[in-house]
Design an enzyme around this catalytic site. Structure first.
Site, PDB file in Angstrom:
ATOM      1  N   GLU A 117      35.301  39.050  33.600  1.00  0.00           N
ATOM      2  CA  GLU A 117      33.977  39.511  34.008  1.00  0.00           C
ATOM      3  C   GLU A 117      33.038  38.337  33.913  1.00  0.00           C
ATOM      4  OE1 GLU A 117      33.945  44.029  32.324  1.00  0.00           O
ATOM      5  OE2 GLU A 117      32.186  42.797  31.875  1.00  0.00           O
ATOM      6  N   ASP A 158      21.196  44.873  27.991  1.00  0.00           N
ATOM      7  CA  ASP A 158      21.860  43.881  27.144  1.00  0.00           C
ATOM      8  C   ASP A 158      21.126  43.624  25.844  1.00  0.00           C
ATOM      9  OD1 ASP A 158      24.272  42.953  28.552  1.00  0.00           O
ATOM     10  OD2 ASP A 158      22.831  42.536  30.152  1.00  0.00           O
TER      11      ASP A 158
END
Lengths: 403, 281
Positions: free
Chosen positions: B51, B62
């Site tokens: 990824e 995040d």
């Protein structure tokens, strides 16, 4: 949804869109909550008890209706349009923000939530949120950019007095957009007990709709008041636009009437300097904070920092309904610089005995330009969305005065 | 239709009775060359699927580790075009390892969805995970991606019930990404029993492979989740090694690449110890 149906007031559609704007661009973790919120909001809209409780709090706690006040000296001074101020600055906590907070905290209670989070820029929404949390005995956490905490100290102290935790946000530009990012992160991590009271008519559907509806009390009252005073509807409406909740609150009940509307964006140091917060004049459509709307960004889609002397307008986006009204050309959006707002701040203080918020001073600055060009029988209503006590330190600094 | 790299990889691992290790690093963190070197060395160190984070100015899903890495990458001049260039350079040395881009929608929207899909496929990207596109917005990217034969990985979370899962699965392809915590990346520890239960539910509704991520930090963690999932994703813990190995100007210390790769080897060893039998599903 389209204006072909002879109305500008039908939006959003079932997908939460105003034309192509709006939507639900959020992390999957939040989607079930967003859908629950929509359901709870639909139920409350049809519930007379909810409306009764909301109206009662607006009357008894907020002090509504706010007056529609004939600004006589300013009208004489400018020598043109007859100017009315919608006095939202007289509300409890000093701005229009409280209208929305009352509505949302009632929703939060219905949904069984016990903890409230919010973002704030100037601190007005933070104070309004902390106020309703104190009123209803809910835990309150306010996210605020570290830069804004520095320039809005009185409001930070107010929030603390009201029992809120004020958490400084040190990432990114340390202002409103970053406070919103941090509030979203908190929300994702506290989905079961937490309700997010968004302060403006932006964010994922159904927020733009419900904030607009709670703020529409401004326009609904203005309509009744001007009819009582003048026997007819106004010819023009003026309001400042950051996220745009005070403006949409004033405009929405009038959208289908033959009335000119002006939304005033913050042009900061000037549109050509790159230091401004005018997302319609200087941005383009993109996706941030749950909705598609006009945003300030670079060529690669990275969001840029906004700039305005007014912390409440210092945001690189705008509510999605404004983006749509802009593209439909129903509302005219006009930029006003820091300097023009500062001048208007002083004119309003000295001619009307009202110290306006720097946000509202942007709207006043446009009134100063527009009113003299119009005939004396032109009726203009400007939303005086907040009072300026919080801004006196910023203004003193900008004027080079020590206090 | 050719079988995608993602499908091939999961088929191969299933035959071997292995769980996939998925690594996350941010494209351009701490700089283009270091990030590309790490990328090229990841498969040999044990990454089965890669990824690659597309840095965004406002990474709302995040935690601090990936926020900081995004800022470093953007400061270093990372752009969507350079991310695709990095993938193309990787593809010159590796034709088999699937690469998934993970990020937020705005940079893709601004690039232009159709143009992005075309350029990303050309560069050798196999799938996309866009965290701010729930199934309600599938028209934006998931449906065009499907038409272009780009994998569109959807997320399920602890707030997903069975009815919601049906909605999520409608346009899902490649694999399903189970977000193991209600929260942001790299923060809380996931509750393993709750995750296992959720995965049992998901398996009842789809044959897609299931990856588990958010909050997996150590080889031991990775191994525990590998016992019952098809892939484990480790991101913030890898990114933290990068954070710990740059100086104040953001320059990589000479040992950075080796330290990242050593950690990936340990993760892989952890995943390998998982109790799985061949072709068990």
């Amino acid at each position: 949804m389209s204006p072909d149906k002879n109305t500008y007031r039908a939006g959003p559609d079932n997908e939460g869109r105003f034309g192509k704007f709006g939507g639900r661009f959020v992390a999957e973790t939040l989607m079930p909550l967003i859908l629950d919120l929509e359901e709870a909001y639909r139920a409350s809209k049809n519930d007379p008890d909810f409306k009764a409780e909301f109206d009662d709090l607006l009357a008894e706690f907020v002090g509504r209706p706010s007056p529609l006040y004939y600004a006589e000296r300013l009208t004489e001074y400018l020598g043109g349009a007859k100017i009315y101020f919608k006095r939202e600055e007289l509300n409890h906590t000093g701005a229009h923000k409280i209208n929305n907070c009352i509505g949302q905290i009632l929703l939060a209670r219905r949904m069984g939530k016990s903890r409230i989070i919010a973002e704030t820029g100037a601190g007005q929404h933070g104070v309004a949120t902390a106020t309703v949390c104190a009123r209803f005995g809910m835990k309150c956490v306010i996210y605020m950019g570290a830069k804004d905490i520095e320039r809005q100290k009185p409001n930070v102290f107010r929030m603390k007095l009201l029992g809120a935790d004020v958490i400084p946000v040190t990432c990114g530009s340390q202002s409103l957009k970053d406070a919103m990012n941090e509030a979203m992160r908190d929300w994702v991590a506290n989905v079961t007990d937490t309700f997010y009271i968004i302060g403006t008519a932006a964010g994922p559907h159904p927020y733009p709709e419900l904030v607009r509806d709670f703020q529409s009390v401004i326009g609904v009252e203005s309509r009744e008041q001007i009819l009582a005073k003048e026997g007819r509807l106004p010819d023009s409406l003026v309001a400042c636009v950051g996220g745009g909740s005070n403006a949409i609150g004033l405009f929405h009940p009038f959208l289908d009437d033959d009335i000119d509307m002006y939304g005033i964006e913050a042009a900061g140091h000037g549109l050509n300097t790159g230091k401004h917060a005018a997302s319609l004049a200087g941005g383009k459509p993109g996706v941030l904070h749950g909705n598609r709307t006009y945003l300030l960004m670079d060529d690669d889609g990275q969001i840029e920092e906004a700039h305005s002397i007014s912390a409440g307008l210092d945001y690189p986006g705008i509510g999605p309904e404004h983006s749509w009204l802009h593209e439909m050309k129903r509302v005219k959006y006009v930029p006003i610089t820091d300097q023009e707002a500062l001048e208007a701040f002083q004119v309003c203080s000295q001619y009307e005995g009202i110290i306006p918020a720097l946000e509202s001073a942007h709207a006043i600055a446009y009134v100063l330009k527009l009113a003299p060009t119009l005939p004396k029988d032109h009726l203009m209503v400007m939303n005086l969305s907040g009072r300026g006590d919080k801004d006196i330190f910023t203004v003193a600094k900008a004027l080079g005065t020590k206090i | 239709m050719a079988v995608s790299r993602i499908d091939q990889k999961f088929a191969q691992l299933k035959k071997q009775g292995c769980c996939a290790l998925v690594t996350f690093t941010t494209a351009g963190d701490p700089d283009y060359d270091t990030a590309l070197n790490i990328l090229k060395a990841l498969p040999a160190a044990g990454a089965d699927i890669i990824e690659l984070g597309m840095p965004f100015s406002d990474p709302m899903a995040d935690g601090p580790a990936i926020q900081a890495s995004s800022i470093r990458a953007l400061k270093g001049g990372m752009t969507s075009r350079k991310i695709l260039q990095m993938v193309a350079e990787f593809r010159q040395t590796d034709a088999k390892t699937p690469i998934i881009l993970m990020g937020y929608y705005n940079p893709i929207y601004i690039y232009g969805v159709d143009k992005f899909l075309e350029d990303a496929l050309k560069a050798g990207v196999d799938g996309l995970i866009i965290v701010d596109l729930p199934p309600e917005e599938d028209n934006e990217l998931a449906i065009p991606a499907k038409a272009a034969r780009m994998g569109c990985i959807h997320l399920a979370t602890p707030t997903t019930d069975s009815a919601r899962l049906t909605t999520i699965l409608k346009n899902a392809s490649g694999f399903l990404y189970y977000v193991s915590i209600a929260g942001i990346t790299g923060t809380q520890e996931p509750d393993i029993d709750a995750v296992k239960k959720a995965i049992d539910m998901i398996r009842g509704q789809t044959d897609l492979p299931i990856a588990v991520g958010f909050g997996i930090k150590t080889p031991e963690n990775a191994r525990a989740f590998a016992d019952f999932s098809d892939a484990v994703v480790v991101g913030s813990a890898i990114v933290n090694i990068i954070t710990d190995n740059i100086d104040q100007e953001g320059l990589a210390n000479p040992a950075l690449e080796a330290r990242v790769l050593d950690f990936v080897k340990m993760l892989k060893a952890g995943v390998h110890k998982a109790k799985r039998s061949k072709g068990e599903e």
